[in-house]
Design a protein around this motif. Structure first.
Motif, PDB file in Angstrom:
ATOM      1  N   ALA A 276      35.039  52.199  38.444  1.00  0.00           N
ATOM      2  CA  ALA A 276      35.815  53.361  38.887  1.00  0.00           C
ATOM      3  C   ALA A 276      37.006  53.652  37.991  1.00  0.00           C
ATOM      4  CB  ALA A 276      36.303  53.133  40.325  1.00  0.00           C
ATOM      5  N   GLY A 277      37.433  52.640  37.186  1.00  0.00           N
ATOM      6  CA  GLY A 277      38.628  52.811  36.374  1.00  0.00           C
ATOM      7  C   GLY A 277      39.894  52.829  37.197  1.00  0.00           C
ATOM      8  N   LEU A 278      39.845  52.177  38.378  1.00  0.00           N
ATOM      9  CA  LEU A 278      40.973  52.204  39.303  1.00  0.00           C
ATOM     10  C   LEU A 278      40.865  51.009  40.241  1.00  0.00           C
ATOM     11  CD1 LEU A 278      43.371  54.186  40.070  1.00  0.00           C
ATOM     12  CD2 LEU A 278      41.849  55.036  41.885  1.00  0.00           C
ATOM     13  N   THR A 279      41.984  50.359  40.535  1.00  0.00           N
ATOM     14  CA  THR A 279      41.958  49.243  41.478  1.00  0.00           C
ATOM     15  C   THR A 279      41.708  49.755  42.897  1.00  0.00           C
ATOM     16  OG1 THR A 279      44.376  49.370  41.647  1.00  0.00           O
ATOM     17  CG2 THR A 279      43.455  47.754  40.128  1.00  0.00           C
ATOM     18  N   ASP A 280      41.300  48.841  43.772  1.00  0.00           N
ATOM     19  CA  ASP A 280      40.956  49.222  45.144  1.00  0.00           C
ATOM     20  C   ASP A 280      42.107  49.910  45.865  1.00  0.00           C
ATOM     21  OD1 ASP A 280      38.341  48.494  45.134  1.00  0.00           O
ATOM     22  OD2 ASP A 280      38.624  46.546  46.106  1.00  0.00           O
ATOM     23  N   ASP A 281      43.327  49.468  45.587  1.00  0.00           N
ATOM     24  CA  ASP A 281      44.477  50.058  46.274  1.00  0.00           C
ATOM     25  C   ASP A 281      44.923  51.379  45.662  1.00  0.00           C
ATOM     26  OD1 ASP A 281      45.694  49.273  43.919  1.00  0.00           O
ATOM     27  OD2 ASP A 281      46.827  47.629  44.821  1.00  0.00           O
ATOM     28  N   LEU A 345      42.369  41.512  33.138  1.00  0.00           N
ATOM     29  CA  LEU A 345      42.729  40.137  33.508  1.00  0.00           C
ATOM     30  C   LEU A 345      44.237  39.994  33.667  1.00  0.00           C
ATOM     31  CD1 LEU A 345      40.634  37.561  31.414  1.00  0.00           C
ATOM     32  CD2 LEU A 345      40.595  37.923  33.888  1.00  0.00           C
ATOM     33  N   GLU A 346      44.981  40.522  32.707  1.00  0.00           N
ATOM     34  CA  GLU A 346      46.424  40.275  32.692  1.00  0.00           C
ATOM     35  C   GLU A 346      47.185  41.151  33.680  1.00  0.00           C
ATOM     36  OE1 GLU A 346      47.657  37.760  31.142  1.00  0.00           O
ATOM     37  OE2 GLU A 346      45.714  37.285  30.239  1.00  0.00           O
ATOM     38  N   THR A 347      46.737  42.375  33.898  1.00  0.00           N
ATOM     39  CA  THR A 347      47.497  43.285  34.768  1.00  0.00           C
ATOM     40  C   THR A 347      47.044  43.259  36.214  1.00  0.00           C
ATOM     41  OG1 THR A 347      46.012  45.140  34.250  1.00  0.00           O
ATOM     42  CG2 THR A 347      47.968  44.851  32.848  1.00  0.00           C
ATOM     43  N   VAL A 348      45.795  42.852  36.462  1.00  0.00           N
ATOM     44  CA  VAL A 348      45.271  42.890  37.830  1.00  0.00           C
ATOM     45  C   VAL A 348      44.964  41.488  38.354  1.00  0.00           C
ATOM     46  CG1 VAL A 348      43.441  43.769  39.337  1.00  0.00           C
ATOM     47  CG2 VAL A 348      44.328  45.205  37.499  1.00  0.00           C
ATOM     48  N   VAL A 349      44.065  40.774  37.662  1.00  0.00           N
ATOM     49  CA  VAL A 349      43.588  39.492  38.176  1.00  0.00           C
ATOM     50  C   VAL A 349      44.712  38.468  38.261  1.00  0.00           C
ATOM     51  CG1 VAL A 349      42.007  37.558  37.760  1.00  0.00           C
ATOM     52  CG2 VAL A 349      41.254  39.912  37.337  1.00  0.00           C
ATOM     53  N   GLY A 354      45.607  34.645  45.442  1.00  0.00           N
ATOM     54  CA  GLY A 354      44.380  33.907  45.721  1.00  0.00           C
ATOM     55  C   GLY A 354      43.347  33.967  44.618  1.00  0.00           C
ATOM     56  N   TRP A 355      43.688  34.603  43.498  1.00  0.00           N
ATOM     57  CA  TRP A 355      42.727  34.752  42.401  1.00  0.00           C
ATOM     58  C   TRP A 355      43.107  33.908  41.186  1.00  0.00           C
ATOM     59  CZ3 TRP A 355      39.310  39.430  41.295  1.00  0.00           C
ATOM     60  CH2 TRP A 355      38.783  39.964  42.481  1.00  0.00           C
TER      61      TRP A 355
END
Length: 366
Positions: A276-281, A345-349, A354-355
């Motif tokens: 989607a190119g977008l996080t869930d929130d 990885l760096e900006t989201v995960v 918990g990740w």
């Protein structure tokens, strides 16, 4: 030809009509609705076979497709008319899976298949010749080599064509007479094969292949098109992945290593966000990689992770078991995809509660 409902011992992947022979038999036993000519089941029973349900005796039919029921009803209704069916969608939307199960339920034989490629010839669609016999005896019925479509026409069965738009345009157009006139001329013998009732064609095509060998308008008019979407919600996709992983694990006889829903949910979340190119929130925009990141690829990542956990781990699916597979699925282009993956990885995960174990595992294999 109708395949034996019992697969030979040791077969890696039985045909749908073999694997689900009991369900098809139970449906036929309870099916008292009208059946189109040449069909093994009624349209209602075919849809129940695909979507799952409960029979009057309390037995359950497992779902083969998880998605809008109306799409399957439209697909089945198309097959009950004189129109061919085109299943269209991005990779991993179960087009091949649905076409196989439709053929199994309608005619009891899913093996009449033409695989479309850039090298597919007219003979694969129409018919060929046994050249040794042709040279020895001349053109004759015995020298004729039937294509899957010709066999389906003779027996009143469903023929399947995979990746239709991968086939050259002139080969595609050999279907026009078959689909419109329901005949296949054999001018060398001065005869024609007329389709028996029950004959139809199910073709699949990939959304990503538009422009490769697009269908001519004349051929497209011979098809009713059903677009199979990606799963609408994350929970629906998790359910699909969990079901298929369980089935594949049983078929491969993998050592017992229960698929952890937490890891499945993480893989599905990563794929959906990058697609989607977008996080869930909705707070962070992302670069989408070049790959499709389909549900089928998520299933492959989890299955591979289960094999790692069973053979090289403690039998419990963990982040380290799926990290290698997920990086391999995302980073198809070593330059642009790697940039997108590292940024994710760096900006989201890394910041997601918990990740941390998943972040460390992915960093290690990246």
């Amino acid at each position: 030809m109708t395949t034996d409902s019992t697969p030979p011992a040791g077969v890696l992947r039985p045909h749908a009509e073999q694997q689900y022979a009991d369900e098809l038999a139970r449906l036929a036993e309870h099916d008292d609705r009208p059946r189109p000519p040449g069909w093994r089941l009624s349209p209602w029973a075919v849809t129940t076979y695909l979507m799952g349900g409960e029979l009057p005796d309390g037995s359950r039919i497992s779902p083969k497709y998880i998605g809008p029921r109306r799409l399957m009803e439209v697909a089945v209704a198309t097959l009950a008319t004189d129109r061919a069916l085109l299943l269209l969608g991005v990779p991993g939307t179960a087009k091949t899976w649905v076409s196989e199960h439709l053929a199994a339920a309608v005619s009891g034989d899913s093996t009449l298949l033409v695989q479309g490629t850039a090298g597919t010839t007219e003979e694969a669609v129409r018919y060929g010749w046994n050249y040794a016999r042709l040279l020895a005896e001349g053109p004759s019925e015995k020298a004729l080599v039937e294509s899957p479509l010709m066999k389906a026409m003779r027996t009143g069965a469903v023929a399947r064509i995979e990746e239709l738009t991968r086939m050259p345009g002139d080969v595609q157009d050999t279907l026009i007479t078959i689909l419109s006139e329901k005949t296949l001329p054999v001018p060398e013998l001065g005869v024609e094969v007329q389709a028996r009732k029950g004959f139809t064609v199910i073709a699949t095509a990939n959304d990503r292949d538009r422009g490769v060998n697009e269908l001519s308008s004349a051929l497209r008019r011979r098809f009713n098109t059903v677009v199979l979407p990606l799963p609408a919600t994350a929970e629906e996709e998790v359910d699909i992945v969990a079901r298929r992983v369980e089935q594949i694990g049983r078929a491969l006889e993998l050592p017992d290593a229960p698929a952890g829903l937490d890891e499945i949910r993480r893989v599905v979340t990563v794929f959906r966000e990058l697609r989607a190119g977008l996080t869930d929130d909705g707070r962070t925009k992302l670069k989408s990689p070049s790959g499709t990141l389909s549900t089928a690829e998520a299933i492959s990542v989890i299955t591979n992770g289960l094999a790692l956990a069973a053979h090289f781990g403690d039998g419990v699916l963990r982040a380290a078991d799926v990290a290698g597979g997920i990086v391999g699925a995302v980073v198809q282009d070593p330059v642009s995809d790697r940039v997108a993956w590292q940024e994710y990885l760096e900006t989201v995960v890394r910041e997601r509660p918990g990740w941390q174990d998943f972040y460390r595992a992915c960093r290690e294999v990246s």
